[in-house]
Design a protein around this motif. Sequence first.
Motif, PDB file in Angstrom:
ATOM      1  N   ALA A 235       0.850  -1.183  -0.110  1.00 57.99           N
ATOM      2  CA  ALA A 235       0.061   0.044   0.049  1.00 57.99           C
ATOM      3  C   ALA A 235       1.020   1.110   0.013  1.00 57.99           C
ATOM      4  O   ALA A 235       0.568   2.115  -0.601  1.00 57.99           O
ATOM      5  N   ALA A 236       1.933   1.234   0.872  1.00 53.22           N
ATOM      6  CA  ALA A 236       2.932   2.366   0.709  1.00 53.22           C
ATOM      7  C   ALA A 236       3.411   2.709  -0.590  1.00 53.22           C
ATOM      8  O   ALA A 236       3.840   3.794  -0.854  1.00 53.22           O
ATOM      9  N   GLU A 237       3.943   1.460  -1.321  1.00 50.67           N
ATOM     10  CA  GLU A 237       4.349   1.682  -2.688  1.00 50.67           C
ATOM     11  C   GLU A 237       3.231   2.346  -3.779  1.00 50.67           C
ATOM     12  O   GLU A 237       3.860   3.218  -4.281  1.00 50.67           O
ATOM     13  N   LEU A 238       2.150   2.017  -3.383  1.00 50.05           N
ATOM     14  CA  LEU A 238       1.227   2.359  -4.412  1.00 50.05           C
ATOM     15  C   LEU A 238       0.748   3.687  -4.158  1.00 50.05           C
ATOM     16  O   LEU A 238       0.584   4.692  -4.934  1.00 50.05           O
ATOM     17  N   ILE A 239       0.893   4.089  -2.830  1.00 52.58           N
ATOM     18  CA  ILE A 239       0.593   5.561  -2.372  1.00 52.58           C
ATOM     19  C   ILE A 239       1.690   6.558  -3.011  1.00 52.58           C
ATOM     20  O   ILE A 239       1.548   7.500  -3.653  1.00 52.58           O
ATOM     21  N   LYS A 240       2.901   5.946  -2.904  1.00 52.80           N
ATOM     22  CA  LYS A 240       4.249   6.754  -3.437  1.00 52.80           C
ATOM     23  C   LYS A 240       3.869   6.971  -4.920  1.00 52.80           C
ATOM     24  O   LYS A 240       4.190   8.040  -5.581  1.00 52.80           O
ATOM     25  N   ILE A 241       3.645   5.834  -5.761  1.00 51.60           N
ATOM     26  CA  ILE A 241       3.229   5.981  -6.988  1.00 51.60           C
ATOM     27  C   ILE A 241       2.123   6.961  -7.561  1.00 51.60           C
ATOM     28  O   ILE A 241       2.425   7.709  -8.460  1.00 51.60           O
ATOM     29  N   ALA A 242       1.052   6.766  -6.731  1.00 50.31           N
ATOM     30  CA  ALA A 242       0.065   7.871  -7.124  1.00 50.31           C
ATOM     31  C   ALA A 242       0.510   9.113  -6.730  1.00 50.31           C
ATOM     32  O   ALA A 242       0.092  10.173  -7.608  1.00 50.31           O
ATOM     33  N   ALA A 243       1.344   9.523  -5.533  1.00 48.64           N
ATOM     34  CA  ALA A 243       1.820  10.862  -5.522  1.00 48.64           C
ATOM     35  C   ALA A 243       2.604  11.307  -6.552  1.00 48.64           C
ATOM     36  O   ALA A 243       2.462  12.453  -7.011  1.00 48.64           O
ATOM     37  N   LEU A 244       3.598  10.619  -7.115  1.00 47.86           N
ATOM     38  CA  LEU A 244       4.378  11.184  -8.256  1.00 47.86           C
ATOM     39  C   LEU A 244       3.551  11.322  -9.529  1.00 47.86           C
ATOM     40  O   LEU A 244       3.819  12.017 -10.235  1.00 47.86           O
ATOM     41  N   ARG A 245       2.567  10.578  -9.667  1.00 51.09           N
ATOM     42  CA  ARG A 245       1.508  10.872 -10.795  1.00 51.09           C
ATOM     43  C   ARG A 245       0.858  12.212 -10.809  1.00 51.09           C
ATOM     44  O   ARG A 245       0.810  12.845 -11.713  1.00 51.09           O
ATOM     45  N   GLN A 246       0.436  12.536  -9.274  1.00 47.42           N
ATOM     46  CA  GLN A 246       0.066  13.684  -9.286  1.00 47.42           C
ATOM     47  C   GLN A 246       0.725  14.899  -9.709  1.00 47.42           C
ATOM     48  O   GLN A 246       0.215  15.977 -10.068  1.00 47.42           O
ATOM     49  N   LEU A 247       2.199  14.707  -9.454  1.00 48.28           N
ATOM     50  CA  LEU A 247       3.033  15.793  -9.602  1.00 48.28           C
ATOM     51  C   LEU A 247       3.542  15.932 -11.167  1.00 48.28           C
ATOM     52  O   LEU A 247       4.041  16.967 -11.435  1.00 48.28           O
ATOM     53  N   ARG A 248       3.174  14.966 -11.990  1.00 44.47           N
ATOM     54  CA  ARG A 248       3.505  15.064 -13.555  1.00 44.47           C
ATOM     55  C   ARG A 248       2.490  15.823 -14.150  1.00 44.47           C
ATOM     56  O   ARG A 248       1.148  15.693 -13.802  1.00 44.47           O
ATOM     57  N   GLU A 249       2.885  16.482 -15.312  1.00 45.92           N
ATOM     58  CA  GLU A 249       1.744  17.117 -16.132  1.00 45.92           C
ATOM     59  C   GLU A 249       1.556  16.292 -17.627  1.00 45.92           C
ATOM     60  O   GLU A 249       2.544  15.573 -18.041  1.00 45.92           O
ATOM     61  N   ALA A 250       0.693  16.424 -18.106  1.00 42.64           N
ATOM     62  CA  ALA A 250       0.256  15.878 -19.698  1.00 42.64           C
ATOM     63  C   ALA A 250      -0.627  16.884 -20.145  1.00 42.64           C
ATOM     64  O   ALA A 250      -1.088  17.912 -19.750  1.00 42.64           O
ATOM     65  N   PRO A 251      -0.613  16.980 -21.616  1.00 44.24           N
ATOM     66  CA  PRO A 251      -1.394  17.764 -22.423  1.00 44.24           C
ATOM     67  C   PRO A 251      -2.844  17.701 -22.260  1.00 44.24           C
ATOM     68  O   PRO A 251      -3.401  16.289 -21.905  1.00 44.24           O
ATOM     69  N   VAL A 252      -3.599  18.674 -22.263  1.00 48.36           N
ATOM     70  CA  VAL A 252      -4.960  18.763 -21.952  1.00 48.36           C
ATOM     71  C   VAL A 252      -5.726  18.139 -23.298  1.00 48.36           C
ATOM     72  O   VAL A 252      -5.476  18.593 -24.133  1.00 48.36           O
ATOM     73  N   LEU A 253      -6.624  17.021 -22.934  1.00 46.52           N
ATOM     74  CA  LEU A 253      -7.386  16.307 -24.014  1.00 46.52           C
ATOM     75  C   LEU A 253      -8.671  16.576 -23.841  1.00 46.52           C
ATOM     76  O   LEU A 253      -9.206  16.525 -23.026  1.00 46.52           O
ATOM     77  N   ALA A 254      -9.587  17.280 -24.878  1.00 48.36           N
ATOM     78  CA  ALA A 254     -10.785  17.410 -24.559  1.00 48.36           C
ATOM     79  C   ALA A 254     -11.458  16.638 -25.754  1.00 48.36           C
ATOM     80  O   ALA A 254     -11.267  16.865 -26.859  1.00 48.36           O
ATOM     81  N   PRO A 255     -12.685  15.529 -25.435  1.00 51.99           N
ATOM     82  CA  PRO A 255     -13.489  14.971 -26.514  1.00 51.99           C
ATOM     83  C   PRO A 255     -14.139  15.984 -27.296  1.00 51.99           C
ATOM     84  O   PRO A 255     -14.568  17.152 -26.975  1.00 51.99           O
ATOM     85  N   PRO A 256     -14.531  15.818 -28.625  1.00 49.63           N
ATOM     86  CA  PRO A 256     -15.179  16.690 -29.597  1.00 49.63           C
ATOM     87  C   PRO A 256     -16.581  16.941 -28.945  1.00 49.63           C
ATOM     88  O   PRO A 256     -17.237  16.053 -28.149  1.00 49.63           O
ATOM     89  N   GLN A 257     -16.948  18.186 -28.947  1.00 52.45           N
ATOM     90  CA  GLN A 257     -18.130  18.603 -28.456  1.00 52.45           C
ATOM     91  C   GLN A 257     -19.358  17.734 -29.094  1.00 52.45           C
ATOM     92  O   GLN A 257     -19.680  17.736 -30.198  1.00 52.45           O
ATOM     93  N   GLY A 258     -20.402  17.106 -28.153  1.00 53.93           N
ATOM     94  CA  GLY A 258     -21.239  16.508 -28.670  1.00 53.93           C
ATOM     95  C   GLY A 258     -21.082  15.140 -28.884  1.00 53.93           C
ATOM     96  O   GLY A 258     -21.784  13.918 -28.941  1.00 53.93           O
TER      97      GLY A 258
END
Length: 649
Positions: A573-596
Amino acid sequence: MSERADLIFTGVPEGLDALVLARLVEEAADGARAGMLVHVARDDRRLEALEGQLRFFAPKVRVVPFPAWDTVPYDRVSPNAEIVARRITALSRLVLSSRNEPVVVLTTINAILQRVPPRAFIRNAMKSIAPGQRVDLNRLVERLSRAGYTRTGTVMEPGEYAVRGGILDLFPPGRQNPVRLDFFGDTLESIKAFDAETQRTAKPLRKLVLMPVSEVAFGEAATALFRSRYVELFGGATGDDPLYEAVSAGRQYAGQEHWLPLFHEPLETLLDYTGEAPISFDHLVDDSVRSRFEQVSEHYLARTEGLESERFGAPPYKPVPPDTMFLDAKEWGKALAAHKVVRLTPFEMADGEGVRPWRGRMGRSFAPERQNPDANVFDAVVGHVKQVQASHRRVIVAAWTPGARERLGTLLADHGLKAQAKVDGYADALALEPGVTALAVLGLEQGFETPELAVVAEQDILGDRLVRPRRKAKRAADVLTEATSLSVGDLVVHADHGIGRFHGLKTITALGAPHDCLELKYAGGDTLYLPVENIELLSRYGSHDGETQLDRLGGVAWQSRKARLKKRLREMAAELIKIAALRQLREAPVLAPPQGAYDEFVARFPYEETEDQAASIDAVLADLQSGRPMDRLVCGDVGFGKTEVALRA
């Protein structure tokens, strides 16, 4: 079935029949008394559909559902406890009915052709209690036992009760949660509902009406009546008849409901409870009547002449005569002759005496547009709605769930249907301004149209809903079934004592009462007797190796293994929490689905969407739109959220 029919309502497709029933019960009013109508559906599926539709079209009408048993005639098992509770609740409401409000009794062919306990039994078994009354706890417990309740250590299921000092817990039929009665001496101080899982109490209740939990009568008088009628029908009891022995000893017997005529004075029918109320019938109900008569006859003959001659080790089965348990064709025709009868049919007929046209028909299906890759089904729906509204008719778009209504409303608005409003009932739809489309939560498999109204169902637009069967959660009522599924010699794991070997069921007398227990053998010859109601503490051991080392009762080996596993789980569980925390700190390009486009894709999803699937889909969208790295992949058959696969960062 009798050919007599006072009225035939033509042009009544499914969906419109709920509105017709509401009008019929209004016409059945008699002076100062509100109207009552008995509607007979062809099966339980139609009964459930009509129950929901009546709540939409006639919310002021009291709906009393009376389902049939979920067993075949002359079965060896008892009907489902929840179904029996619904039946008892319905009979109790009919006994107490003052007809201050219109009532529609919804039932099925299988239910109405089967005899029920007499009204006197239901009336005498009911008791109303309230805080502040003087109630003898011991007499109340005796009354519960005579009404068919089962005493347990912890109340979890309908029909159970438990006593702890001056507190009585019980789960009466017709309630969503059990109730707790708190006594001070002979005074009932409070009545509170409580949650069966957490045992936490909720708000107090002003009063409680106790009802029988079974259609079978219990007590000394009922036992004496059973014994005399049993001997009258089948002669002297033999030593190999467990039914006679169990009832004589005051014990419940599996499937004893199928000998109901032996426990009561002459049984009655549902029509005895409803008096002279008119009766209406679903389309194609005649076929269901004939099938039921044939089913009863075939099962009775199988018990008397066929399969029972070779019982394959099962105890003997002595069925009661069919006419004591069920109505035959002659009695059914005689019963209908005393009532006003209305038949509903979706077809049109020539006008004549006894024919009342409703001029309804099935609504338009948009299947051609769904199958045409060059057409847009939502454009077709909007065009159809505007065409109907141009003819000065109201339009209701019916969705199965509030979420589906939201999606349909958004999609139709995107395609040009701007004038729309959410409604909770038919009266709200009638109150809308002309040209405004009503969006409703209404379970319809297909829409319908009348000269004044058009209802477009969700399935007309998007196609049939494909519902996956859901696995039922384990219930306390399944304890004995699970215990008997174990074989002698099987390895099991006890949550507190570890690996042991199952040696069978054994009855042990404790505190003057017999208890069924599972006998478990451990290392060193130690024996543990586990009550069957605590079987959830056991799980089957994964290996069938007969040389598996058994644990020792009171030893530390099992507790040590559990402690090591818990430590390993905490590290994971501690390892999974560490991985989740690292993911929160990383950024990725914003993707938006086509309207409608995404909304249209979701709306076409043909399966029933569960809460877990909806949450998974929303989480993925949030990741895409926020720029966070997508740390979950929603996949499975046809795409949505059957499983979630964690991706490494």
